[in-house]
Scaffold this active site. Structure first.
Site, PDB file in Angstrom:
ATOM      1  N   GLY A 264       0.932  -1.218  -0.033  1.00 35.41           N
ATOM      2  CA  GLY A 264       0.057  -0.234   0.087  1.00 35.41           C
ATOM      3  C   GLY A 264       0.840   1.166   0.216  1.00 35.41           C
ATOM      4  O   GLY A 264       1.586   1.511   0.837  1.00 35.41           O
ATOM      5  N   SER A 265       0.582   2.172  -1.060  1.00 34.03           N
ATOM      6  CA  SER A 265       1.487   3.412  -1.114  1.00 34.03           C
ATOM      7  C   SER A 265       0.981   4.149  -2.256  1.00 34.03           C
ATOM      8  O   SER A 265      -0.088   4.036  -2.485  1.00 34.03           O
ATOM      9  CB  SER A 265       2.964   2.888  -1.299  1.00 34.03           C
ATOM     10  OG  SER A 265       3.012   1.801  -2.211  1.00 34.03           O
ATOM     11  N   ARG A 266       1.921   4.953  -2.901  1.00 33.15           N
ATOM     12  CA  ARG A 266       1.552   6.018  -3.954  1.00 33.15           C
ATOM     13  C   ARG A 266       2.825   6.336  -4.558  1.00 33.15           C
ATOM     14  O   ARG A 266       4.265   6.311  -4.248  1.00 33.15           O
ATOM     15  CB  ARG A 266       1.320   7.088  -3.038  1.00 33.15           C
ATOM     16  CG  ARG A 266       1.085   8.495  -3.770  1.00 33.15           C
ATOM     17  CD  ARG A 266       0.564   9.528  -3.198  1.00 33.15           C
ATOM     18  NE  ARG A 266       1.209  10.832  -3.414  1.00 33.15           N
ATOM     19  CZ  ARG A 266       1.393  11.792  -2.391  1.00 33.15           C
ATOM     20  NH1 ARG A 266       0.846  11.781  -1.480  1.00 33.15           N
ATOM     21  NH2 ARG A 266       1.972  13.121  -2.975  1.00 33.15           N
TER      22      ARG A 266
END
Length: 245
Positions: free
Chosen positions: A203-205
């Site tokens: 989970g990240s960007r």
């Protein structure tokens, strides 16, 4: 009498769905989870065993590495990540990518793609070119969906320069759950648009900095597909409008 020539066969294309492979980085985690599930189910508790079987399936799914078809075009910038386009803003370039051999001062259109734990987490090169710079910055692990995550969170920045001198910066940003950012390329490497260049665990960007005079060809709330969705076309400054429905 000369033999009659056969007419050309009509062009046909057939693409069959296939189950995505698991990236090597994730295989060990899937094996560990699967072994724990088997032992738990066989010797401890069936219910807990089923829960761990579900966890094993999720881990394998998280590290899935599907084949992507990247559109070709010297001016095309493709999405480096799967996920939701959560922010589009005019911002200065990151300090780590500025300089004579980096991004010039000024404003860039930053497109932020948020990856949930259910998205594919393999990151891909937005353009074809040479990796001019790769910088790792330790930091915090706040929600990657916040604007300040681009400056406060642990992150890795990659600058790619195309054959015509165009430079595109991208940033892999850790989030609340993400605890490791991996890069598959180093400075000086040559990459193709859509090539796998890294991975962020859990989970990240990813941010992409479009050059001046290039408008985003995606909209807020749109789903991006790494290596396939066109984020922009270099030199084309016509922005899109759309409706969520």
């Amino acid at each position: 009498m000369p033999a009659l020539e056969k007419p050309d066969s009509p062009l046909t294309t057939n693409v069959k769905w296939r189950f995505p492979s698991i990236h090597p980085e994730g295989r060990k985690y899937a094996v560990i989870a699967g072994a724990a599930a088997l032992v738990t189910y066989s010797f401890i508790n069936h219910f807990l065993g089923w829960l761990l079987i579900g966890l094993t399936i999720w881990v394998a799914s998280f590290f899935r590495d599907p084949v992507r078809t990247t559109p070709r075009g010297e001016k095309l910038i493709v999405a480096p990540a799967d996920g939701l386009v959560t922010m589009i803003a005019k911002v200065p370039p990151p300090a780590e990518l500025r300089g004579a051999d980096g991004l010039a001062d000024g404003e860039y259109s930053r497109v932020s793609i948020f990856m949930s734990v259910f998205d594919v987490h393999i990151n891909r090169a937005p353009i074809t070119g040479r990796v001019r710079r790769k910088v790792y910055v330790p930091g915090k692990f706040i929600n990657a969906d916040l604007d300040k995550a681009s400056e406060d969170n642990e992150r890795q920045l990659i600058l790619i320069e195309s054959s015509d001198g165009t430079r595109i910066g991208m940033t892999q940003i850790a989030g609340l759950v993400a605890r490791r950012i991996l890069a598959f390329v180093g400075e000086g490497d040559t990459v193709e648009a859509g090539q796998r260049v890294g991975l962020i665990r859990f989970g990240s960007r990813v941010d992409v900095y479009l050059p001046a005079g290039t408008a985003p060809r995606v909209l807020l709330g749109q789903r991006a597909i790494a290596g396939e969705t066109v984020l922009g076309e270099i030199g084309v400054d016509a922005a899109l409008t759309g409706t969520s429905q």
